[in-house]
Design a protein around this motif. Structure first.
Motif, PDB file in Angstrom:
ATOM      1  N   ALA A  98      12.969  -3.179   2.745  1.00  0.00           N
ATOM      2  CA  ALA A  98      11.513  -3.132   2.944  1.00  0.00           C
ATOM      3  C   ALA A  98      10.810  -2.467   1.765  1.00  0.00           C
ATOM      4  O   ALA A  98       9.731  -2.903   1.338  1.00  0.00           O
ATOM      5  N   ALA A  99      11.418  -1.400   1.213  1.00  0.00           N
ATOM      6  CA  ALA A  99      10.814  -0.717   0.065  1.00  0.00           C
ATOM      7  C   ALA A  99      10.867  -1.592  -1.177  1.00  0.00           C
ATOM      8  O   ALA A  99       9.911  -1.638  -1.965  1.00  0.00           O
ATOM      9  N   VAL A 100      11.981  -2.290  -1.376  1.00  0.00           N
ATOM     10  CA  VAL A 100      12.112  -3.217  -2.510  1.00  0.00           C
ATOM     11  C   VAL A 100      11.035  -4.293  -2.426  1.00  0.00           C
ATOM     12  O   VAL A 100      10.355  -4.614  -3.419  1.00  0.00           O
ATOM     13  N   TYR A 101      10.882  -4.870  -1.246  1.00  0.00           N
ATOM     14  CA  TYR A 101       9.874  -5.915  -1.039  1.00  0.00           C
ATOM     15  C   TYR A 101       8.475  -5.382  -1.331  1.00  0.00           C
ATOM     16  O   TYR A 101       7.678  -6.036  -2.019  1.00  0.00           O
ATOM     17  N   ALA A 102       8.184  -4.179  -0.847  1.00  0.00           N
ATOM     18  CA  ALA A 102       6.858  -3.599  -1.055  1.00  0.00           C
ATOM     19  C   ALA A 102       6.595  -3.320  -2.531  1.00  0.00           C
ATOM     20  O   ALA A 102       5.469  -3.527  -3.024  1.00  0.00           O
ATOM     21  N   ARG A 103       7.614  -2.861  -3.264  1.00  0.00           N
ATOM     22  CA  ARG A 103       7.413  -2.619  -4.702  1.00  0.00           C
ATOM     23  C   ARG A 103       7.184  -3.929  -5.440  1.00  0.00           C
ATOM     24  O   ARG A 103       6.352  -4.001  -6.360  1.00  0.00           O
ATOM     25  N   TYR A 141       0.820  -1.215   0.000  1.00  0.00           N
ATOM     26  CA  TYR A 141       0.000   0.000   0.000  1.00  0.00           C
ATOM     27  C   TYR A 141       0.857   1.270   0.000  1.00  0.00           C
ATOM     28  O   TYR A 141       0.408   2.326  -0.442  1.00  0.00           O
ATOM     29  N   GLY A 142       2.073   1.179   0.497  1.00  0.00           N
ATOM     30  CA  GLY A 142       2.926   2.360   0.580  1.00  0.00           C
ATOM     31  C   GLY A 142       3.811   2.602  -0.611  1.00  0.00           C
ATOM     32  O   GLY A 142       4.580   3.572  -0.627  1.00  0.00           O
ATOM     33  N   GLN A 143       3.746   1.730  -1.618  1.00  0.00           N
ATOM     34  CA  GLN A 143       4.649   1.849  -2.760  1.00  0.00           C
ATOM     35  C   GLN A 143       3.884   1.823  -4.077  1.00  0.00           C
ATOM     36  O   GLN A 143       2.879   1.124  -4.211  1.00  0.00           O
ATOM     37  N   ALA A 144       4.390   2.570  -5.037  1.00  0.00           N
ATOM     38  CA  ALA A 144       3.881   2.538  -6.413  1.00  0.00           C
ATOM     39  C   ALA A 144       4.793   1.677  -7.271  1.00  0.00           C
ATOM     40  O   ALA A 144       5.925   1.365  -6.889  1.00  0.00           O
ATOM     41  N   LEU A 145       4.299   1.288  -8.431  1.00  0.00           N
ATOM     42  CA  LEU A 145       5.164   0.614  -9.403  1.00  0.00           C
ATOM     43  C   LEU A 145       6.309   1.528  -9.815  1.00  0.00           C
ATOM     44  O   LEU A 145       6.142   2.747  -9.896  1.00  0.00           O
ATOM     45  N   ASP A 146       7.442   0.930 -10.090  1.00  0.00           N
ATOM     46  CA  ASP A 146       8.547   1.655 -10.719  1.00  0.00           C
ATOM     47  C   ASP A 146       8.978   0.824 -11.919  1.00  0.00           C
ATOM     48  O   ASP A 146       9.895   0.012 -11.843  1.00  0.00           O
ATOM     49  N   VAL A 147       8.275   0.994 -13.022  1.00  0.00           N
ATOM     50  CA  VAL A 147       8.503   0.130 -14.180  1.00  0.00           C
ATOM     51  C   VAL A 147       9.828   0.416 -14.863  1.00  0.00           C
ATOM     52  O   VAL A 147      10.300  -0.390 -15.669  1.00  0.00           O
TER      53      VAL A 147
END
Length: 326
Positions: free
Chosen positions: A201-206, A182-188
């Motif tokens: 944690a951010a990598v996992y969330a993405r 919920y805290g991360q957007a896609l980074d295509v």
């Protein structure tokens, strides 16, 4: 579900801390309209990745108790063998098979898919394996480890087995995501986490955000076949993965963390209950569909979704057209 129960359920979901804890699950189970426990599924074949500990092991045991023939897709045959023995001890008469599968290895995924195809039609494929490495590293095939395990490997396994899932039951493809998405957007533009500082944690969330979007796209692609696709998150569960990757979080929240069995509840329910077959492409928590976005900044454009699909398919080495593309 009554209006009052629905409001209470939504409040639990949005406030996170109580809703994702064991307290939230206990509260929901007392609300009017809590979905019935799943029926027996004797003889159905269910394959699950990440089955040797935590939520995966709990789900495998509970599905065996419902009568499923469970296939453990595991990187370590030794650990899978121990899990198999523990399930058979707990569930007399259970049928549990082991297929070696390192989800981070495309070659291993292909070998496992071939073995599964030889064994007969699947009724459900459960993507449960996940990792949160402390630093960026790559597999022997040149893929970033978290992306390979969480995204590319499951995508390839789905692509190789989608037409092997039973349509009459119907077949189900389930993906264990995380509320952290919920805290991360896609980074295509950075699917393999090369451009930003590597924050686990951010990598996992993405990656988990990518899983949810891909679930929706697979649902669109497979809708004509009758196979249904759903993603879910387990809430906050006390698992070996949490203990290893987030020791501080575990220490602070341990009194309210769910057990692995409680974390596995919705995964087992989605794999066996009738209600999930009436829709596809949804995101679930505690046996209820949930929104996929809580923040405007996490919403992706249609072209981002298409670019995600193409990027993951290319990384997985499989040619699968973007759903809905001309």
């Amino acid at each position: 579900m009554s209006l009052l129960a629905s409001v209470a359920d939504t409040v639990l979901d949005r406030t996170i801390a109580p809703g994702y804890s064991r307290l939230g699950l206990a509260a929901r189970r007392r609300l009017a309209g809590w979905p019935a426990d799943p029926p027996r599924i004797d003889g159905r074949i269910v394959a699950i990745t990440g089955p040797t500990s935590g939520i995966g092991a709990a789900a495998a045991r509970d599905l065996a108790a419902l009568g499923a023939r469970v296939v453990l897709l595991a990187r370590s045959p030794e650990r899978a063998g121990a899990t198999r023995r523990s399930i058979v001890d707990a569930v007399p008469g259970a049928t549990v098979d082991v297929v070696e599968c390192d989800v981070s290895s495309l070659a291993s995924v292909r070998e496992a898919a071939a073995a599964l195809r030889e064994a007969g039609p699947l009724d459900a494929l459960l993507h449960n394996a996940g990792v949160m490495p402390p630093a960026r590293e790559e597999t022997d095939e040149g893929l970033e480890v978290a992306f390979a395990t969480n995204v590319a490997g499951p995508f390839l396994l789905t692509a190789l087995l989608a037409d092997h899932l039973a349509a009459d039951v119907p077949g189900r493809i389930l993906t264990m995501s995380s509320g952290g998405m919920y805290g991360q957007a896609l980074d295509v533009a950075d699917l393999q986490h090369e451009r930003r500082p590597y924050k686990p944690a951010a990598v996992y969330a993405r990656d988990k955000r990518a899983q949810v979007v891909l679930n929706e796209l697979w649902a669109a692609r497979l809708r004509p076949t009758g196979v249904v696709c759903h993603a879910l998150h387990p809430g906050w569960a006390d698992t070996p993965g949490v203990a290893d990757a987030l020791p501080g979080f575990r220490k602070a929240t341990r009194p309210i963390l769910r057990s692995p069995e409680e974390g596995a509840d919705t995964l087992v329910w989605l794999a066996a209950a009738d209600e999930p077959t009436r829709s596809t492409g949804r995101f679930w928590h505690d046996r209820r569909p949930r929104p996929t976005h809580l923040l405007p900044r996490t919403r992706e454009a249609p072209e981002d979704r298409a670019q995600l699909w193409r990027g993951v398919a290319a990384a997985a080495g499989v040619d699968v057209p973007v759903p809905g593309a001309a």
